[in-house]
Design a protein around this motif. Sequence first.
Motif, PDB file in Angstrom:
ATOM      1  N   UNK A 133       0.842  -1.201   0.000  1.00  0.00           N
ATOM      2  CA  UNK A 133       0.000   0.000   0.000  1.00  0.00           C
ATOM      3  C   UNK A 133       0.877   1.252   0.000  1.00  0.00           C
ATOM      4  N   UNK A 134       1.903   1.256   0.865  1.00  0.00           N
ATOM      5  CA  UNK A 134       2.781   2.434   0.964  1.00  0.00           C
ATOM      6  C   UNK A 134       3.600   2.634  -0.306  1.00  0.00           C
ATOM      7  N   UNK A 135       3.892   1.526  -1.016  1.00  0.00           N
ATOM      8  CA  UNK A 135       4.784   1.638  -2.172  1.00  0.00           C
ATOM      9  C   UNK A 135       4.078   1.474  -3.500  1.00  0.00           C
ATOM     10  N   UNK A 136       2.753   1.732  -3.538  1.00  0.00           N
ATOM     11  CA  UNK A 136       2.024   1.403  -4.769  1.00  0.00           C
ATOM     12  C   UNK A 136       2.536   2.163  -5.984  1.00  0.00           C
ATOM     13  N   UNK A 137       2.964   3.441  -5.811  1.00  0.00           N
ATOM     14  CA  UNK A 137       3.456   4.182  -6.991  1.00  0.00           C
ATOM     15  C   UNK A 137       4.790   3.615  -7.471  1.00  0.00           C
ATOM     16  N   UNK A 138       5.588   3.059  -6.559  1.00  0.00           N
ATOM     17  CA  UNK A 138       6.872   2.451  -6.937  1.00  0.00           C
ATOM     18  C   UNK A 138       6.623   1.122  -7.657  1.00  0.00           C
ATOM     19  N   UNK A 139       5.660   0.359  -7.118  1.00  0.00           N
ATOM     20  CA  UNK A 139       5.406  -0.981  -7.652  1.00  0.00           C
ATOM     21  C   UNK A 139       4.707  -0.926  -9.006  1.00  0.00           C
ATOM     22  N   UNK A 140       3.982   0.184  -9.251  1.00  0.00           N
ATOM     23  CA  UNK A 140       3.193   0.291 -10.481  1.00  0.00           C
ATOM     24  C   UNK A 140       4.072   0.198 -11.721  1.00  0.00           C
ATOM     25  N   UNK A 141       5.310   0.730 -11.644  1.00  0.00           N
ATOM     26  CA  UNK A 141       6.146   0.661 -12.845  1.00  0.00           C
ATOM     27  C   UNK A 141       7.466  -0.085 -12.595  1.00  0.00           C
ATOM     28  N   UNK A 142       7.436  -1.035 -11.651  1.00  0.00           N
ATOM     29  CA  UNK A 142       8.642  -1.815 -11.344  1.00  0.00           C
ATOM     30  C   UNK A 142       8.698  -3.083 -12.195  1.00  0.00           C
ATOM     31  N   UNK A 143       9.906  -3.480 -12.586  1.00  0.00           N
ATOM     32  CA  UNK A 143      10.105  -4.747 -13.301  1.00  0.00           C
ATOM     33  C   UNK A 143      10.378  -5.901 -12.351  1.00  0.00           C
ATOM     34  N   UNK A 144      11.006  -5.603 -11.205  1.00  0.00           N
ATOM     35  CA  UNK A 144      11.341  -6.690 -10.278  1.00  0.00           C
ATOM     36  C   UNK A 144      11.626  -6.135  -8.888  1.00  0.00           C
ATOM     37  N   UNK A 145      11.456  -7.027  -7.877  1.00  0.00           N
ATOM     38  CA  UNK A 145      11.786  -6.702  -6.485  1.00  0.00           C
ATOM     39  C   UNK A 145      13.116  -7.363  -6.147  1.00  0.00           C
ATOM     40  N   UNK A 146      13.963  -6.641  -5.399  1.00  0.00           N
ATOM     41  CA  UNK A 146      15.258  -7.193  -4.981  1.00  0.00           C
ATOM     42  C   UNK A 146      15.321  -7.153  -3.451  1.00  0.00           C
ATOM     43  N   UNK A 147      15.254  -8.302  -2.772  1.00  0.00           N
ATOM     44  CA  UNK A 147      15.403  -8.273  -1.306  1.00  0.00           C
ATOM     45  C   UNK A 147      16.845  -7.935  -0.929  1.00  0.00           C
ATOM     46  N   UNK A 148      17.028  -7.121   0.105  1.00  0.00           N
ATOM     47  CA  UNK A 148      18.387  -6.873   0.609  1.00  0.00           C
ATOM     48  C   UNK A 148      18.907  -8.208   1.136  1.00  0.00           C
ATOM     49  N   UNK A 149      20.028  -8.695   0.580  1.00  0.00           N
ATOM     50  CA  UNK A 149      20.480 -10.047   0.957  1.00  0.00           C
ATOM     51  C   UNK A 149      21.202 -10.080   2.293  1.00  0.00           C
ATOM     52  N   UNK A 150      21.144 -11.239   2.933  1.00  0.00           N
ATOM     53  CA  UNK A 150      21.960 -11.497   4.122  1.00  0.00           C
ATOM     54  C   UNK A 150      23.236 -12.183   3.657  1.00  0.00           C
ATOM     55  N   UNK A 151      24.303 -12.076   4.442  1.00  0.00           N
ATOM     56  CA  UNK A 151      25.472 -12.901   4.168  1.00  0.00           C
ATOM     57  C   UNK A 151      25.082 -14.348   4.442  1.00  0.00           C
ATOM     58  N   UNK A 152      25.680 -15.300   3.688  1.00  0.00           N
ATOM     59  CA  UNK A 152      25.224 -16.696   3.808  1.00  0.00           C
ATOM     60  C   UNK A 152      25.367 -17.219   5.232  1.00  0.00           C
TER      61      UNK A 152
END
Length: 267
Positions: A133-152
């Motif tokens: 809901x908070x990010x709907x304008x960002x998500x509307x024209x996004x191609x992909x989501x990238x989670x901030x990764x953890x070190x293995x």
Amino acid sequence: MNELVSASQDAAPTRFTQIRDGVRAALRAGLDIVLPPLCPSCRAPLGGGAGLCADCWSKLSLIEPPYCARLGIPFIYDPGPGLLSMEAIANPPAYDRARAAVRYDDIARALVLSFKYGDRLDLAPMMGQWMARAGRELLADANALIPVPLHWRRLWRRRFNQSATLAGAISGLAGVPVLHDALKRVRATPQQVGLSKGERADNVQGAFRVPPEKKSDVAGRRLVLIDDVLTSGATVDTCARALLRAGAAHVDVLVFARVVAPLRTTI
Ligand SMILES: [Zn+2]
């Protein structure tokens, strides 16, 4: 966009993780009969509610406009659409726009800690809904989501990446695929807790990289970085730099909660 979806970390559990998760679920079901789950914030019995008790849900502080178009930090008065905060002009981040669902106050903190360290993965759908809901304008024209990764090594200890779990929840709601392996944490970094803004930036410097074989997934794409909490922004800024270096067209940031200083000046 299906070609962008890499194998989810949760999609192909090993036999061991299946058994372990089954045992954990059975133990939890048994414990819930004896001890009803408690609200992580006020310790009131939840009585079937999800995450927080109704009282604490109502006290969560949503971040709503007016806010800085770039940083997403709320203004104390409405300066008009599209205006930037002094912070965004004086010290612009590598990412384009940041949005957060709630302020990182005591209640949000209890919720995040319970999700992250208390094995409360059942909180992810609700947190993801608020983020979508908070990010709907960002998500509307996004191609992909990238989670901030953890070190293995941290991923091994915690068993799941909270950002990847949130990204999965948002993906289902917004119809934007998740790229799980496009960004790697190549250096283990000490926790950011207790560090100053400058120390935080130094701590994560060079910690993230797009592997050469993943550059074609990132190049020319509009990406949204997903994380649970934004404090100084040093981590997501370093991630955004790595993605832009790999050729990303545009990088936004969407988090569940962000630290918000009480007063902000505007122009
Ligand atoms: Zn409560």
